[in-house]
Design an enzyme around this catalytic site. Structure first.
Site, short mmCIF file in Angstrom:
data_model
loop_
_atom_site.label_atom_id
_atom_site.label_comp_id
_atom_site.label_asym_id
_atom_site.label_seq_id
_atom_site.Cartn_x
_atom_site.Cartn_y
_atom_site.Cartn_z
N ARG A 106 0.84 -1.21 0.00
CA ARG A 106 0.00 0.00 0.00
C ARG A 106 0.86 1.25 0.00
O ARG A 106 0.48 2.29 -0.49
CB ARG A 106 -0.94 0.01 1.22
CG ARG A 106 -1.72 1.31 1.38
CD ARG A 106 -2.92 1.17 2.29
NE ARG A 106 -2.59 0.57 3.57
CZ ARG A 106 -1.96 1.21 4.57
NH1 ARG A 106 -1.60 2.47 4.45
NH2 ARG A 106 -1.70 0.59 5.70
N TYR B 237 -15.60 18.26 -14.11
CA TYR B 237 -16.11 16.89 -14.21
C TYR B 237 -17.08 16.60 -13.05
O TYR B 237 -16.83 17.00 -11.91
CB TYR B 237 -14.91 15.93 -14.19
CG TYR B 237 -15.30 14.48 -14.12
CD1 TYR B 237 -16.11 13.91 -15.09
CD2 TYR B 237 -14.85 13.68 -13.09
CE1 TYR B 237 -16.46 12.58 -15.02
CE2 TYR B 237 -15.19 12.35 -13.01
CZ TYR B 237 -16.00 11.80 -13.98
OH TYR B 237 -16.35 10.49 -13.91
N ASP C 230 -6.85 19.65 -13.56
CA ASP C 230 -7.13 18.31 -14.08
C ASP C 230 -6.80 18.34 -15.57
O ASP C 230 -7.44 19.05 -16.35
CB ASP C 230 -8.61 17.96 -13.84
CG ASP C 230 -8.99 16.58 -14.40
OD1 ASP C 230 -8.28 16.06 -15.28
OD2 ASP C 230 -10.03 16.04 -13.96
N LYS D 211 -7.70 7.28 -19.08
CA LYS D 211 -8.10 7.82 -20.39
C LYS D 211 -6.94 7.78 -21.37
O LYS D 211 -6.39 6.72 -21.61
CB LYS D 211 -8.67 9.23 -20.20
CG LYS D 211 -9.60 9.38 -18.99
CD LYS D 211 -10.85 8.56 -19.09
CE LYS D 211 -11.69 8.74 -17.83
NZ LYS D 211 -12.90 7.96 -17.80
C1 LIG Z 1 -11.94 15.07 -16.66
C2 LIG Z 1 -11.99 13.84 -15.81
N1 LIG Z 1 -11.32 13.84 -14.65
C3 LIG Z 1 -11.33 12.76 -13.84
C4 LIG Z 1 -12.04 11.63 -14.17
C5 LIG Z 1 -12.06 10.45 -13.22
O1 LIG Z 1 -11.23 9.45 -13.65
P1 LIG Z 1 -11.40 7.92 -13.14
O2 LIG Z 1 -12.64 7.40 -13.77
O3 LIG Z 1 -10.12 7.28 -13.58
O4 LIG Z 1 -11.52 7.97 -11.66
C6 LIG Z 1 -12.74 11.58 -15.38
C7 LIG Z 1 -13.50 10.38 -15.75
O5 LIG Z 1 -14.19 10.35 -16.74
C8 LIG Z 1 -12.72 12.72 -16.22
O6 LIG Z 1 -13.40 12.75 -17.37
#
Ligand SMILES: Cc1ncc(COP(=O)(O)O)c(C=O)c1O
Length: 427
Positions: free
Chosen positions: A56, A109, A182, A207
């Site tokens: 961990r 998001y 982000d 992604k």
């Molecule tokens: C812009 C953005 N940030 C964060 C996330 C979260 O990522 P995760 O699904 O890997 O937790 C997403 C998921 O679609 C996203 O589109």
């Protein structure tokens, strides 16, 4: 001679010594690592000496990924996580404490928005949402009360809003706030926010970074000092990335540039082509001169990327018919994959809203979001041509007026999303 079980355990867990360098990072599928003596174990577990003791806390495959991501982001350090949301959570709570204030872009998001309001809100953190493309509004919000953090996304849903990170870093720092970005939609190949003045950058590795829709992961990059605080959140909350997931992300990272070039080339061609198609009201892609932040796109992004959005005339009926008629793109959530993924928010994430409510949120009823994959352009164009025809037929059958954009909709619709609507947005 030792007993069978003892011999079996020792024999089956003896890692080979390899003198030749492997050309991929081995998957260290181990939770415990033994130290030479109690003194070394104490040094390693307390973090005073680099090393491994418990999965961990650290794993060599994760370390390899952290070093690789830090290098491509031009960062001093990186910390990986089990998902993008775990990474964002650690980035947020490494900076804010109970009672602190955050200013966030409205184009955020949905799960991040939920985390800001529903989770951090329970601990007395307050959040003000602003249109981050309106720098005066950001300045006013930061000046209104002491603020710990400005939180934005490089490229955001649903109309591919592009944030001017260099300008916002200057504004945030003027007011003593940290800028957290982000960078998921852009990836390090398109944009490296730390070089533009951001303090911490979070990305969902699920992604574009991994790119194949087969692994969940997340990362935060920043200075050594800031990542030490992020790391302590990771150790205490346990959102650790599994070593096999780290291996898959490393494999994706190696081909990020060629994949992003292909995503960009196909999305750029599709966007230009879509702009000329009957039944299309607007197309949003950083390559287009019509993009509301075209100058920022040119200055800040290496290339335009694979995320595009477009509005169909014929509203909700047309949007739904378009998605249903597609045969190549996947009808699913997520983005940044080998597969093209087309989503129609008004019939999925925003399904519960009436047309009037959609108009109020600024999302056109015929809005589609497309994460352009690595398929052949001609095949996608042919599939989109058929889907556009199906959308036109469905709209004509339903007698839907041939205008997709709600009257008086703002130029950058996401900027005006009220809380209720964006809280519903998922991947
Ligand atoms: C812009 C953005 N940030 C964060 C996330 C979260 O990522 P995760 O699904 O890997 O937790 C997403 C998921 O679609 C996203 O589109």
């Amino acid at each position: 001679m030792k007993g069978f079980s003892t011999r079996a355990i020792q024999a089956a867990t003896r890692a080979p010594k390899v003198d030749q360098h492997p050309n991929s990072v081995p998957i260290y599928q181990a939770v415990t690592f033994s130290s030479a003596d109690a003194e070394e174990l104490g040094e390693v577990t307390s973090g005073r000496t680099p090393g491994y003791a418990y999965g961990r806390i650290a794993n060599p495959t994760d370390t390899a990924l952290e070093e690789a991501i830090a290098e491509i982001h031009g960062a001093e350090a990186a910390q990986v996580f089990a998902s993008g949301m775990a990474a964002i959570h650690a980035a947020l709570v490494s900076v804010v404490s109970a009672g602190d204030r955050i200013v966030s872009t409205r184009a955020v998001y949905g799960s991040t928005r939920s985390q800001l309001i529903n989770l951090l809100g329970r601990f007395g953190v307050t959040v003000e949402f602003v249109d981050a493309t309106d720098h005066e509004a950001v300045e006013r919000a930061l000046a209104a009360a002491p603020t710990r953090m400005l939180y934005v996304e490089t490229i955001a849903n649903p109309t591919i809003v592009v944030t001017d990170i260099a300008a916002l870093a200057r504004i945030a720092h003027r007011h003593g706030a940290a800028l957290v970005v982000d960078n998921t939609f852009a990836s390090a190949y398109l944009c490296r926010p730390l070089e533009l003045g951001a303090d911490l950058v979070a990305e969902s590795a699920t992604k574009f970074m991994s790119g194949h829709s087969d692994v969940l992961g997340g990362v935060v990059v920043g200075s050594r000092e800031r990542i030490a605080r992020v790391r302590s959140v990771q150790i205490d909350t346990g959102g650790t990335l599994a070593p096999f997931a780290a291996f898959l992300i490393l494999r994706g990272l190696a081909t990020l540039a060629v994949r992003m070039d292909r995503h960009t080339a196909t999305a750029t061609a599709l966007a230009a082509w879509l702009e000329g198609q009957p039944g299309i009201e607007r197309v949003f892609h950083p390559s287009l001169a019509s993009h509301p932040q075209a100058a920022v796109c040119a200055a800040q992004l290496r290339s335009a990327g694979g995320m595009l959005a477009f509005e169909l005339a014929g509203g909700r009926v047309a949007g739904r018919a378009f998605v249903d008629a597609l045969t190549i793109p996947e009808r699913t959530a997520s983005l940044g994959s080998i597969h093209t993924i087309v989503a129609h928010p008004p019939s999925t994430t925003h399904r519960q809203l009436t047309d009037a409510e959609l108009t109020e949120t600024g999302i056109a009823a015929g809005l589609l979001r497309c994460s352009v994959g690595l398929e052949d352009l001609q095949d996608l164009q042919a599939d989109f041509t058929n889907a556009l025809e199906a959308a036109r037929r469905a709209a004509a059958d339903a007698g839907t007026p041939a205008t997709g954009a709600p009257p008086g909709a703002p130029a950058s619709p996401i900027a005006d999303l009220p809380e209720r609507a964006t809280a519903a947005v998922r991947p």
